[in-house]
Design an enzyme around this catalytic site. Structure first.
Site, PDB file in Angstrom:
ATOM      1  N   ASN A   1       0.866  -1.172   0.000  1.00 27.18           N
ATOM      2  CA  ASN A   1       0.000   0.000   0.000  1.00 27.18           C
ATOM      3  C   ASN A   1       0.906   1.226   0.000  1.00 27.18           C
ATOM      4  O   ASN A   1       1.504   1.548   1.015  1.00 27.18           O
ATOM      5  CB  ASN A   1      -0.886  -0.023   1.262  1.00 27.18           C
ATOM      6  CG  ASN A   1      -1.703   1.254   1.403  1.00 27.18           C
ATOM      7  OD1 ASN A   1      -1.785   2.049   0.465  1.00 27.18           O
ATOM      8  ND2 ASN A   1      -2.303   1.454   2.567  1.00 27.18           N
ATOM      9  N   TRP A   2       0.994   1.869  -1.170  1.00 25.92           N
ATOM     10  CA  TRP A   2       1.919   2.999  -1.294  1.00 25.92           C
ATOM     11  C   TRP A   2       1.335   4.302  -0.748  1.00 25.92           C
ATOM     12  O   TRP A   2       1.993   5.324  -0.757  1.00 25.92           O
ATOM     13  CB  TRP A   2       2.335   3.176  -2.755  1.00 25.92           C
ATOM     14  CG  TRP A   2       3.418   2.214  -3.174  1.00 25.92           C
ATOM     15  CD1 TRP A   2       4.113   1.347  -2.372  1.00 25.92           C
ATOM     16  CD2 TRP A   2       3.949   2.048  -4.493  1.00 25.92           C
ATOM     17  NE1 TRP A   2       5.037   0.670  -3.110  1.00 25.92           N
ATOM     18  CE2 TRP A   2       4.958   1.061  -4.419  1.00 25.92           C
ATOM     19  CE3 TRP A   2       3.662   2.638  -5.730  1.00 25.92           C
ATOM     20  CZ2 TRP A   2       5.679   0.665  -5.539  1.00 25.92           C
ATOM     21  CZ3 TRP A   2       4.384   2.222  -6.847  1.00 25.92           C
ATOM     22  CH2 TRP A   2       5.377   1.256  -6.752  1.00 25.92           C
ATOM     23  N   LYS A   3       0.085   4.281  -0.347  1.00 29.39           N
ATOM     24  CA  LYS A   3      -0.557   5.483   0.222  1.00 29.39           C
ATOM     25  C   LYS A   3      -0.281   6.682  -0.694  1.00 29.39           C
ATOM     26  O   LYS A   3      -0.342   6.541  -1.905  1.00 29.39           O
ATOM     27  CB  LYS A   3      -0.042   5.692   1.646  1.00 29.39           C
ATOM     28  CG  LYS A   3      -0.162   4.409   2.481  1.00 29.39           C
ATOM     29  CD  LYS A   3       0.080   4.602   3.929  1.00 29.39           C
ATOM     30  CE  LYS A   3      -0.070   3.255   4.624  1.00 29.39           C
ATOM     31  NZ  LYS A   3      -0.053   3.345   6.065  1.00 29.39           N
TER      32      LYS A   3
ATOM     33  N   HIS B   1      -9.833   1.248   4.524  1.00 27.14           N
ATOM     34  CA  HIS B   1      -8.533   1.277   5.204  1.00 27.14           C
ATOM     35  C   HIS B   1      -8.619   2.190   6.430  1.00 27.14           C
ATOM     36  O   HIS B   1      -9.350   3.184   6.436  1.00 27.14           O
ATOM     37  CB  HIS B   1      -7.458   1.783   4.227  1.00 27.14           C
ATOM     38  CG  HIS B   1      -6.075   1.720   4.790  1.00 27.14           C
ATOM     39  ND1 HIS B   1      -5.535   2.744   5.521  1.00 27.14           N
ATOM     40  CD2 HIS B   1      -5.144   0.737   4.760  1.00 27.14           C
ATOM     41  CE1 HIS B   1      -4.309   2.403   5.905  1.00 27.14           C
ATOM     42  NE2 HIS B   1      -4.049   1.187   5.459  1.00 27.14           N
TER      43      HIS B   1
ATOM     44  N   GLU C   1      -5.808  -4.750  10.469  1.00 27.77           N
ATOM     45  CA  GLU C   1      -4.751  -3.759  10.663  1.00 27.77           C
ATOM     46  C   GLU C   1      -4.982  -3.001  11.958  1.00 27.77           C
ATOM     47  O   GLU C   1      -5.625  -1.949  11.961  1.00 27.77           O
ATOM     48  CB  GLU C   1      -4.739  -2.782   9.495  1.00 27.77           C
ATOM     49  CG  GLU C   1      -4.472  -3.477   8.169  1.00 27.77           C
ATOM     50  CD  GLU C   1      -4.055  -2.479   7.110  1.00 27.77           C
ATOM     51  OE1 GLU C   1      -2.863  -2.308   6.908  1.00 27.77           O
ATOM     52  OE2 GLU C   1      -4.939  -1.861   6.530  1.00 27.77           O
TER      53      GLU C   1
ATOM     54  N   GLY D   1       1.601   2.249  10.599  1.00 26.04           N
ATOM     55  CA  GLY D   1       2.283   3.517  10.379  1.00 26.04           C
ATOM     56  C   GLY D   1       2.914   4.133  11.603  1.00 26.04           C
ATOM     57  O   GLY D   1       3.297   5.303  11.592  1.00 26.04           O
TER      58      GLY D   1
ATOM     59  N   SER E   1       3.248  -2.267  10.186  1.00 24.50           N
ATOM     60  CA  SER E   1       4.688  -2.378  10.490  1.00 24.50           C
ATOM     61  C   SER E   1       5.307  -3.695  10.028  1.00 24.50           C
ATOM     62  O   SER E   1       6.210  -4.219  10.685  1.00 24.50           O
ATOM     63  CB  SER E   1       4.933  -2.157  11.991  1.00 24.50           C
ATOM     64  OG  SER E   1       4.493  -0.874  12.368  1.00 24.50           O
TER      65      SER E   1
ATOM     66  N   GLY F   1       2.926  -1.017   4.199  1.00 26.56           N
ATOM     67  CA  GLY F   1       3.005   0.406   3.889  1.00 26.56           C
ATOM     68  C   GLY F   1       4.456   0.822   3.677  1.00 26.56           C
ATOM     69  O   GLY F   1       5.071   0.507   2.650  1.00 26.56           O
TER      70      GLY F   1
HETATM   71  P1  PGA Z   1       2.647   0.346   7.593  1.00 25.36           P
HETATM   72  O1  PGA Z   1       1.211   0.561   6.920  1.00 25.36           O
HETATM   73  O2  PGA Z   1       3.250  -0.904   7.005  1.00 25.36           O
HETATM   74  O3  PGA Z   1       3.425   1.572   7.217  1.00 25.36           O
HETATM   75  O4  PGA Z   1       2.448   0.218   9.063  1.00 25.36           O
HETATM   76  C1  PGA Z   1       0.363  -0.535   6.668  1.00 25.36           C
HETATM   77  C2  PGA Z   1      -0.920  -0.087   5.986  1.00 25.36           C
HETATM   78  O5  PGA Z   1      -1.416   1.006   6.266  1.00 25.36           O
HETATM   79  O6  PGA Z   1      -1.480  -0.818   5.158  1.00 25.36           O
END
Ligand code: PGA
Length: 261
Positions: free
Chosen positions: A9-11, A95, A167, A173, A213, A234
């Site tokens: 997920n590149w956001k 999400h 999640e 994040g 994470s 992410g």
């Molecule tokens: P993260 O994000 O790996 O940076 O914790 C995961 C996500 O939001 O899908």
């Protein structure tokens, strides 16, 4: 047979050139698509170029979000009809960042899930919970209630075509290490919820991903857990070397075991 699914997920990262360059760097180094499914969710404006770049590579391109309506006066929204035309296989819906930052609630996510299923785009239904929500509810997890609300009216036939992700907010994040035991517990709760409300056979087939994470150091431990069929990644997915390490986590010969788990 639940095929492992590793999704990035590149956001709100990477422009078109960076996204395409990334695909060009990884596409010959992906795992055998028969053993592991790999996908990337870029920003919406890069979807078209990503689909072109990923052609014949087995890499799936995923939308980060989609609207519940197919057409109409919905300024700024992304149509599932358009995504389907583009050849997009999956859409992440609900999400945690959509819920927390943009006010999406279960009703909105439910409508999107139904629309995606009708359009033939596989929803990756994102569920989440905070530590407080999980503890207050004790045995009846918050994630159970969230999932049942989003799946309301989703039929036995349709449920076979969904992917679910877990999640927890304490891991997304935030730079904390993913807690493998809690990740497995959340995914197991989801599988039990599907078994209780649909059938054991469906619960046994449905893929449940963990997100929060995930990185090259913890992916093997997470993927070794019986109820974790894949991961949503992410930050760690933005770097080519890290990405390749993670999607090739089976390189130590565990591939056949995983596909059969
Ligand atoms: P993260 O994000 O790996 O940076 O914790 C995961 C996500 O939001 O899908």
């Amino acid at each position: 047979m639940r095929k492992p699914f590793i999704a990035a997920n590149w956001k709100m990262h990477k422009n078109i050139a960076e996204s395409v360059d990334f695909v060009n760097q990884i596409k010959d180094k992906l795992p055998d698509p028969a053993k592991v499914e790999v996908g990337i969710a870029p920003q919406a404006f890069a979807l078209y170029s990503m689909v072109q770049a990923a052609r014949n590579s087995g890499l799936k391109i995923i939308a980060q979000n989609a609207a519940a309506e197919y057409n109409g006066p919905f300024t700024g929204e992304i149509s599932l009809r358009g995504l389907h035309d583009l050849g997009i296989n999956y859409a992440m819906l609900g999400h945690i960042e959509r819920r927390r930052l943009f006010g999406e609630n279960n009703t909105a996510v439910h409508k999107k899930v139904k629309a995606a299923l009708q359009m033939g785009v596989t929803p990756i239904i994102c569920t989440d919970e905070t530590m407080v929500q999980k503890e207050v509810n004790g045995e009846i997890h918050y994630v159970f209630q969230q999932l049942m609300s989003v799946l309301h009216g989703v039929s036995l036939d349709q449920i076979r075509n969904v992917v679910i992700s877990y999640e927890p907010s304490w891991a997304v994040g935030v730079g904390q290490h993913a807690n493998v035991a809690l990740a497995e517990e959340g995914c197991r709760t989801i599988r039990r919820t599907i078994a209780d409300n649909y059938t054991y056979e469906i619960a046994d087939k449905i893929r449940i991903l963990y997100g929060g994470s995930v990185n090259p150091d913890n992916i093997k431990d997470l993927m070794a857990k019986p109820d974790i069929d894949g991961v949503l990644i992410g930050r760690a997915s933005l770097d080519v070397d890290n990405f390749l390490k993670m999607v090739n986590y089976l390189d130590d010969g565990k591939a056949n075991q995983q596909v059969g788990k």
